[in-house]
Structure formats: structure tokens, C-alpha cells
Design a protein around this motif. Structure first.
Motif, PDB file in Angstrom:
ATOM      1  N   GLY A 471     -17.338  16.220   0.511  1.00  0.00           N
ATOM      2  CA  GLY A 471     -16.518  15.446   1.449  1.00  0.00           C
ATOM      3  C   GLY A 471     -16.958  14.000   1.544  1.00  0.00           C
ATOM      4  O   GLY A 471     -16.133  13.078   1.593  1.00  0.00           O
ATOM      5  N   SER A 472     -18.266  13.780   1.522  1.00  0.00           N
ATOM      6  CA  SER A 472     -18.794  12.410   1.632  1.00  0.00           C
ATOM      7  C   SER A 472     -18.440  11.575   0.413  1.00  0.00           C
ATOM      8  O   SER A 472     -18.096  10.395   0.532  1.00  0.00           O
ATOM      9  CB  SER A 472     -20.316  12.439   1.821  1.00  0.00           C
ATOM     10  N   VAL A 473     -18.530  12.201  -0.760  1.00  0.00           N
ATOM     11  CA  VAL A 473     -18.163  11.488  -1.994  1.00  0.00           C
ATOM     12  C   VAL A 473     -16.691  11.081  -1.945  1.00  0.00           C
ATOM     13  O   VAL A 473     -16.325   9.933  -2.252  1.00  0.00           O
ATOM     14  CB  VAL A 473     -18.457  12.362  -3.239  1.00  0.00           C
ATOM     15  N   MET A 474     -15.828  12.025  -1.537  1.00  0.00           N
ATOM     16  CA  MET A 474     -14.390  11.715  -1.463  1.00  0.00           C
ATOM     17  C   MET A 474     -14.117  10.672  -0.384  1.00  0.00           C
ATOM     18  O   MET A 474     -13.306   9.761  -0.580  1.00  0.00           O
ATOM     19  CB  MET A 474     -13.570  12.985  -1.189  1.00  0.00           C
ATOM     20  N   ALA A 475     -14.803  10.782   0.750  1.00  0.00           N
ATOM     21  CA  ALA A 475     -14.612   9.802   1.836  1.00  0.00           C
ATOM     22  C   ALA A 475     -14.975   8.395   1.361  1.00  0.00           C
ATOM     23  O   ALA A 475     -14.288   7.415   1.675  1.00  0.00           O
ATOM     24  CB  ALA A 475     -15.463  10.188   3.042  1.00  0.00           C
ATOM     25  N   GLN A 476     -16.053   8.303   0.567  1.00  0.00           N
ATOM     26  CA  GLN A 476     -16.496   7.008   0.019  1.00  0.00           C
ATOM     27  C   GLN A 476     -15.455   6.463  -0.948  1.00  0.00           C
ATOM     28  O   GLN A 476     -15.111   5.272  -0.906  1.00  0.00           O
ATOM     29  CB  GLN A 476     -17.843   7.215  -0.684  1.00  0.00           C
ATOM     30  N   GLN A 477     -14.947   7.339  -1.818  1.00  0.00           N
ATOM     31  CA  GLN A 477     -13.911   6.908  -2.783  1.00  0.00           C
ATOM     32  C   GLN A 477     -12.654   6.431  -2.051  1.00  0.00           C
ATOM     33  O   GLN A 477     -12.057   5.409  -2.417  1.00  0.00           O
ATOM     34  CB  GLN A 477     -13.544   8.072  -3.710  1.00  0.00           C
ATOM     35  N   HIS A 478     -12.263   7.178  -1.016  1.00  0.00           N
ATOM     36  CA  HIS A 478     -11.061   6.803  -0.270  1.00  0.00           C
ATOM     37  C   HIS A 478     -11.269   5.473   0.454  1.00  0.00           C
ATOM     38  O   HIS A 478     -10.356   4.639   0.516  1.00  0.00           O
ATOM     39  CB  HIS A 478     -10.687   7.895   0.740  1.00  0.00           C
ATOM     40  N   ALA A 479     -12.483   5.272   1.003  1.00  0.00           N
ATOM     41  CA  ALA A 479     -12.780   4.013   1.696  1.00  0.00           C
ATOM     42  C   ALA A 479     -12.593   2.834   0.738  1.00  0.00           C
ATOM     43  O   ALA A 479     -12.066   1.776   1.124  1.00  0.00           O
ATOM     44  CB  ALA A 479     -14.204   4.039   2.254  1.00  0.00           C
ATOM     45  N   ALA A 480     -12.997   3.017  -0.522  1.00  0.00           N
ATOM     46  CA  ALA A 480     -12.835   1.945  -1.514  1.00  0.00           C
ATOM     47  C   ALA A 480     -11.352   1.649  -1.745  1.00  0.00           C
ATOM     48  O   ALA A 480     -10.958   0.484  -1.910  1.00  0.00           O
ATOM     49  CB  ALA A 480     -13.511   2.352  -2.824  1.00  0.00           C
ATOM     50  N   VAL A 481     -10.526   2.702  -1.724  1.00  0.00           N
ATOM     51  CA  VAL A 481      -9.071   2.510  -1.886  1.00  0.00           C
ATOM     52  C   VAL A 481      -8.509   1.711  -0.700  1.00  0.00           C
ATOM     53  O   VAL A 481      -7.714   0.786  -0.879  1.00  0.00           O
ATOM     54  CB  VAL A 481      -8.351   3.876  -2.011  1.00  0.00           C
ATOM     55  N   TYR A 482      -8.935   2.066   0.521  1.00  0.00           N
ATOM     56  CA  TYR A 482      -8.440   1.330   1.705  1.00  0.00           C
ATOM     57  C   TYR A 482      -8.873  -0.137   1.635  1.00  0.00           C
ATOM     58  O   TYR A 482      -8.119  -1.031   1.996  1.00  0.00           O
ATOM     59  CB  TYR A 482      -8.971   1.928   3.014  1.00  0.00           C
ATOM     60  N   GLU A 483     -10.113  -0.352   1.171  1.00  0.00           N
ATOM     61  CA  GLU A 483     -10.637  -1.732   1.073  1.00  0.00           C
ATOM     62  C   GLU A 483      -9.758  -2.568   0.150  1.00  0.00           C
ATOM     63  O   GLU A 483      -9.469  -3.728   0.422  1.00  0.00           O
ATOM     64  CB  GLU A 483     -12.063  -1.724   0.475  1.00  0.00           C
ATOM     65  N   GLN A 484      -9.356  -1.952  -0.967  1.00  0.00           N
ATOM     66  CA  GLN A 484      -8.609  -2.701  -1.989  1.00  0.00           C
ATOM     67  C   GLN A 484      -7.128  -2.833  -1.639  1.00  0.00           C
ATOM     68  O   GLN A 484      -6.427  -3.644  -2.234  1.00  0.00           O
ATOM     69  CB  GLN A 484      -8.753  -1.994  -3.342  1.00  0.00           C
ATOM     70  N   HIS A 485      -6.663  -2.026  -0.687  1.00  0.00           N
ATOM     71  CA  HIS A 485      -5.231  -2.047  -0.365  1.00  0.00           C
ATOM     72  C   HIS A 485      -4.874  -3.367   0.324  1.00  0.00           C
ATOM     73  O   HIS A 485      -5.438  -3.713   1.356  1.00  0.00           O
ATOM     74  CB  HIS A 485      -4.887  -0.868   0.546  1.00  0.00           C
ATOM     75  N   GLN A 486      -3.941  -4.089  -0.265  1.00  0.00           N
ATOM     76  CA  GLN A 486      -3.527  -5.377   0.292  1.00  0.00           C
ATOM     77  C   GLN A 486      -2.496  -5.167   1.401  1.00  0.00           C
ATOM     78  O   GLN A 486      -1.423  -4.631   1.148  1.00  0.00           O
ATOM     79  CB  GLN A 486      -2.909  -6.247  -0.816  1.00  0.00           C
ATOM     80  N   LEU A 487      -2.845  -5.580   2.601  1.00  0.00           N
ATOM     81  CA  LEU A 487      -1.866  -5.550   3.697  1.00  0.00           C
ATOM     82  C   LEU A 487      -1.167  -6.896   3.720  1.00  0.00           C
ATOM     83  O   LEU A 487      -1.825  -7.934   3.758  1.00  0.00           O
ATOM     84  CB  LEU A 487      -2.577  -5.341   5.037  1.00  0.00           C
ATOM     85  N   ASN A 488       0.168  -6.890   3.681  1.00  0.00           N
ATOM     86  CA  ASN A 488       0.818  -8.199   3.740  1.00  0.00           C
ATOM     87  C   ASN A 488       0.695  -8.759   5.162  1.00  0.00           C
ATOM     88  O   ASN A 488       0.496  -8.012   6.124  1.00  0.00           O
ATOM     89  CB  ASN A 488       2.263  -8.151   3.219  1.00  0.00           C
ATOM     90  N   PRO A 489       0.787 -10.086   5.290  1.00  0.00           N
ATOM     91  CA  PRO A 489       0.530 -10.724   6.592  1.00  0.00           C
ATOM     92  C   PRO A 489       1.436 -10.191   7.711  1.00  0.00           C
ATOM     93  O   PRO A 489       0.986 -10.045   8.856  1.00  0.00           O
ATOM     94  CB  PRO A 489       0.804 -12.211   6.325  1.00  0.00           C
ATOM     95  N   GLU A 490       2.695  -9.871   7.381  1.00  0.00           N
ATOM     96  CA  GLU A 490       3.611  -9.352   8.414  1.00  0.00           C
ATOM     97  C   GLU A 490       3.118  -7.995   8.936  1.00  0.00           C
ATOM     98  O   GLU A 490       3.139  -7.740  10.133  1.00  0.00           O
ATOM     99  CB  GLU A 490       5.035  -9.190   7.861  1.00  0.00           C
TER     100      GLU A 490
END
Length: 525
Positions: A471-490
Motif C-alpha cells: 500500500g505504501s509503495v502504491m501511495a507513493q506512486q500515486h502521490a507522484a502522479v498528483y504532483e505532476q498533474h497540472q491544475l489549470n488556473p481556473e
């Protein structure tokens, strides 16, 4: 009102055109625990930067303060829904504190021996906020707090009115032709629900991803689980322990006799449960030694939402309405498919293939004959579910349907084959290949049981040395995906504003309280 049986055909009717499916809407509710960096359940408050869990429309909490729930609004495509859900995850990740992570599995992260360290969700000092926390306190004393740390995915789906209108015109039964549009729509949705209940073993086999649990989850409970390795328990062929007797089950509700044969019978059963005292809950008492309330009431259900079901008929409540009143007033508006495990391999808990499969399945359930679900069949379905939950991947696992015994793969194959034209129709309606491809992926899981999510979870739990490590390995991988996800300014501005507005709304509710909580509760009781 007694509603007569539908006379629709058991295959995709030739007159159903893909244009009738344009305007389908879907939304997703995904639950996830906040986990501390040491792997234990978070003890921290819901992050204030995310707004108020009481009033925020998209980011809230479920049972515990650490059990987050992310809710998308209805969208007209799967892609838009998953994109919205990804935005929510990225927003939440940015505001988690002290290196917390979102736990990626349905069954919980590390829990210590103290049940009280599973903190109840807090919603402030307004009467409605205190009521919501009291409801959770009642759940804790009734069923134990550990059970309430399980996460799931709820898939909400509605079909366009034009489809129901076309279906009604094709009915040969004069009673069905004469129903109002609202009553006919409810009638068809209840048919979908009955068929979905019959086919939940298919969902558990293909999407089940909880074959093992952290040993800490079973503290103080008798069980038949086996050690997989240190700190992890499992059953060798299990698919979805979340849906079995260690998950959301309770014996009081088994005796309710709530059925899905028509909307009135369903509502009557629910109302009876909300108003009927239950001896075991009466013995728990309504208040503690200091006179503080400990549960809302001693009834079979404290409130309607306590009824744990695999699928729910839903209607959006208006101000002051209960879920039942909304259904009684406006009929079924959509269905909530609740038998879905969190997919630990997806950063948002569900992927495109699972979503596509669920929509094909729902359409298949809607357009098939759906006879009344009586006690004998219900009992058989529950046996089928238990078989798939506990040993669905076993070489000799079997399902009984209409008195016939099927090897599980053969039974899954039979329904997957029948669903093929429904997938093609949905692809036509949405100009995509998503639905047929989703069934192709499910076909691979039927062909080779090691390709099921539950088999992968066991293999990866062994590879990583236990539930927590995996679970920790997957949580870490998912966190990296959230980090890289670009939220547009709106989008960023929208969520920032929502957080502020929700906090103001909670404050307003707290200021507007004109009666004491004791009076508020007495009025409800």
C-alpha cells in the motif's frame, strides 16, 4: 402501487437506437483514508485549507475524520468524470500536511489496538454538524469503528428520459403503458437494481481488489482468515473481502426484509426500519453516564443512510428532504452502484475500463427482464456472493442461477457474451471504443484468473512483503502522479473559492442555530 411485470425481451431489443443513450450522466464518489508517514491512520484534523467537510460539495469525510470522500458532479462522459476526479485528488494532495498520503486500498492501513484512535468525523458546532458526528458515534458502538475504515467506490449513473419514454411505448402490458413517466422510470430503475443484485458476483470477480487485510483490522474478532505473511491475513482464492462478512454487513439489517420489487415496498421497508426499535441497540442505551447522547436512537436504522446495500435508488434531495422523501416525491433519478472495490493500481481508485464495464452492465441490467426478487432467490444470490468473495478464483468455484450450476468462469462468460451488443451500442452513442475495449479487458480476467485485480494484489503483497509495504509503495506512486498533474488556473481558483465559501457556510450554520442540540435531537427522536 403494485407494478406489473415488464414484458421486454431478454436480449438487446432491435429498436433500441444509440441516440436514445445520448444524455447519460455519471458521477463517482471515491473514499480514501489519510495515512501518516509511519503507515498508521491519521490522527490529524481534516485539512482546513480544503474547506469544511460539512458543506463542501466535492471534498468531505465519511465515517472517520481521516476517511476522505471525493465526489464528482454528474458528467456526460467517462473521460470528463475521471478528469474531474483526478483534479480533486491533485487539490487534496497539495493540502495534506506532515507527509500524509492517501491510502490506495479498500481495506485500511495500519490501525492500532485502541478503537478510539479511529477519530469520528467532526463537522463543527451546528446542530446538523453535531447530528452527523452523533450518527457516526452510533455506528461505532453498534458495529465497531474498525468496520467503518473500509473504503469503496460508488458509481452513480442515470439514463436519459428519452430512453424510458421509448421503452414505455414498446410495452405491451396496458398497466405499464398507463404509468406516469416518473412511475415508469422508477419501475425500470428498480428492474435494473434487481438484476444488478443478481449480477454482483460478476462485479466482485472482475473488479474485486480486497483479497487480503492488514492483521490489525481483525483485532479482537474471530475469523477464518489465514496468514499470507507477517502482518497480512488473506484467503487463497478471495476476491473482495470488503463485500463479505468482515466488511459492511450487519445482522440487524438482514432481518429488515427491505425488497426492491417496487418503489413503494422499498420506501415502506426503509421507513419501518428507521422507526422500529431493535433490542440489541436498545441495550446499548441512548445516552452515556454523563447524559451525553451516544446514538441518534435505538432503531434498526438510526437514519436511512445506515442501510448498507449493494446498489441504491437515488434522487437528489431538495432542502429539508430525506432521501426517502425525495424518492417518494420525484421517483428514482439515478442509481448508485456500491459493490465496487477501490482499484489500488489507479491513482484515483477507478480506471476507464472499470467505469466502462459498469455502464455496460447497468444498461444490460436495465434492458433485461427483471422478475420480482423473492426470498428463495435472494438467499441463493447471497450464497453466490459469499462464494465469489471468499473463493471466487478457486478452480471449482461455482454459481447457481435459475436452478442451474455453473463453473464461475462459464457463468461470467455467459453474461459477458450477452453484454457485447450493449457495449457496441454505448460505443456508437459516444463515438468511442471504450466500452468494447473494457469488455475485452474483463475477458482477459475470465480467461486467466491471475489477471484479476485480486490475484494481482496477492502477488504484489507477496513481492513487497506485506499489505502495508504494498500500500505504501502504491501511495507513493500515486502521490507522484498528483504532483505532476497540472491544475489549470481556473480549476485551482474554483477549488480555492469553494474552500472559503464552504467554511463561511459552516460558520453561518453555527450562527443560525436557534435551538439547543438536545431540543434538535429530541425533535428528531
Amino acid at each position: 402501487m403494485n407494478q406489473p411485470e415488464s414484458t421486454s425481451q431478454a436480449v438487446l431489443p432491435t429498436w433500441v437506437d444509440s441516440s436514445l443513450l445520448q444524455g447519460m450522466l455519471r458521477g463517482i464518489e471515491r473514499e480514501s483514508l489519510r495515512m501518516q508517514s509511519n503507515g498508521f491512520l491519521s490522527q490529524a484534523d481534516h485539512p482546513k485549507a480544503l474547506g469544511s467537510a460539512l458543506t463542501h460539495p466535492h471534498i468531505t469525510t465519511d465515517y472517520s475524520e481521516a476517511l476522505m470522500e471525493f465526489i464528482t458532479p454528474p458528467q456526460d462522459s467517462i473521460a470528463k468524470t475521471l478528469s474531474y476526479l483526478t483534479d480533486i485528488h491533485a487539490v487534496v494532495h497539495r493540502h495534506l500536511e506532515n507527509e500524509e498520503r492517501l491510502w490506495p486500498l479498500s481495506m485500511p492501513c495500519m490501525l492500532d489496538n485502541e478503537e478510539d484512535n479511529i477519530r469520528l468525523a467532526q463537522y463543527g458546532s451546528s446542530n446538523i454538524g453535531r447530528f452527523k458526528t452523533l450518527y457516526r458515534h452510533g455506528l461505532g458502538i453498534r458495529y465497531g469503528r474498525r468496520m467503518q475504515t473500509i473504503s469503496g467506490v460508488h458509481y452513480n449513473l442515470s439514463f436519459p428520459d428519452r430512453l424510458f419514454s421509448a421503452l414505455q411505448q414498446q410495452e405491451t402490458d396496458p398497466h405499464l403503458r398507463q404509468l406516469s413517466a416518473q412511475d415508469y422510470r422508477s419501475h425500470r430503475y428498480f428492474g435494473l437494481i434487481r438484476n444488478f443484485i443478481r449480477l454482483t458476483p460478476l462485479v466482485m470477480f472482475l473488479l474485486g481488489a480486497s483479497p487480503s487485510v492488514c492483521k490489525c483490522f481483525m483485532t479482537g474478532r474471530e475469523h477464518h482468515l489465514l496468514p499470507l505473511l507477517k502482518g497480512t491475513l488473506y484467503l487463497p482464492y478471495a476476491t473482495a473481502l470488503r463485500m463479505g462478512r468482515f466488511g459492511y454487513q450487519n445482522s440487524a439489517q438482514k432481518q429488515l426484509g427491505i425488497h426492491y420489487n417496487d418503489i413503494q415496498g422499498y420506501l415502506d421497508g426503509l421507513q419501518k426500519a428507521v422507526k422500529t426499535p431493535y433490542a440489541d441497540f436498545s441495550r446499548l442505551g441512548l445516552n452515556d453516564a454523563q447524559g451525553e447522547p451516544t446514538q441518534i436512537n435505538d432503531h434498526v436504522l438510526q437514519i436511512e443512510n445506515e442501510y448498507y446495500s449493494l446498489v441504491r435508488p437515488k434522487q437528489v434531495p431538495q432542502a429539508g428532504e430525506t432521501p426517502s422523501e425525495a424518492l417518494a416525491n420525484r421517483g428514482v433519478g439515478y442509481v448508485e452502484l456500491r459493490a465496487v472495490d477501490v482499484n489500488p493500481y489507479s491513482p484515483i481508485g477507478i480506471d476507464e475500463s472499470s467505469a466502462g464495464f459498469l455502464e455496460v452492465l447497468a444498461l444490460y441490467c436495465l434492458l433485461q427482464d427483471s422478475p420480482a426478487l423473492l426470498d428463495a432467490e435472494q438467499e441463493q444470490i447471497e450464497q453466490n456472493q459469499a462464494e465469489v468473495v471468499n473463493r471466487g478464483r478457486a478452480p471449482n468455484a461455482h454459481i447457481v442461477e435459475d436452478g442451474q450450476d455453473y463453473q464461475i468462469e462459464a457463468w461470467c462468460q455467459k453474461h459477458l457474451d450477452a453484454m457485447q451488443p450493449f457495449a457496441e451500442l454505448l460505443d456508437q452513442a459516444n463515438t468511442t471504443q471504450l466500452y468494447v475495449q473494457a469488455l475485452q479487458l474483463m475477458q482477459q480476467r475470465i480467461d486467466e484468473v491471475d489477471h484479476t485485480l485480486s490475484a494481482q494484489v496477492i502477488a504484489d503483497t507477496l513481492t513487497h512483503g506485506g499489505t502495508w509495504n504494498f500500500g505504501s509503495v502504491m501511495a507513493q506512486q500515486h502521490a507522484a502522479v498528483y504532483e505532476q498533474h497540472q491544475l489549470n488556473p481556473e480549476t485551482q481558483a474554483y477549488f480555492d473559492e469553494l474552500a472559503q465559501t464552504s467554511l463561511q457556510q459552516q460558520q453561518q450554520l453555527e450562527q443560525d442555530t436557534d435551538i439547543s442540540f438536545d431540543e434538535y435531537l429530541a425533535h428528531y427522536r
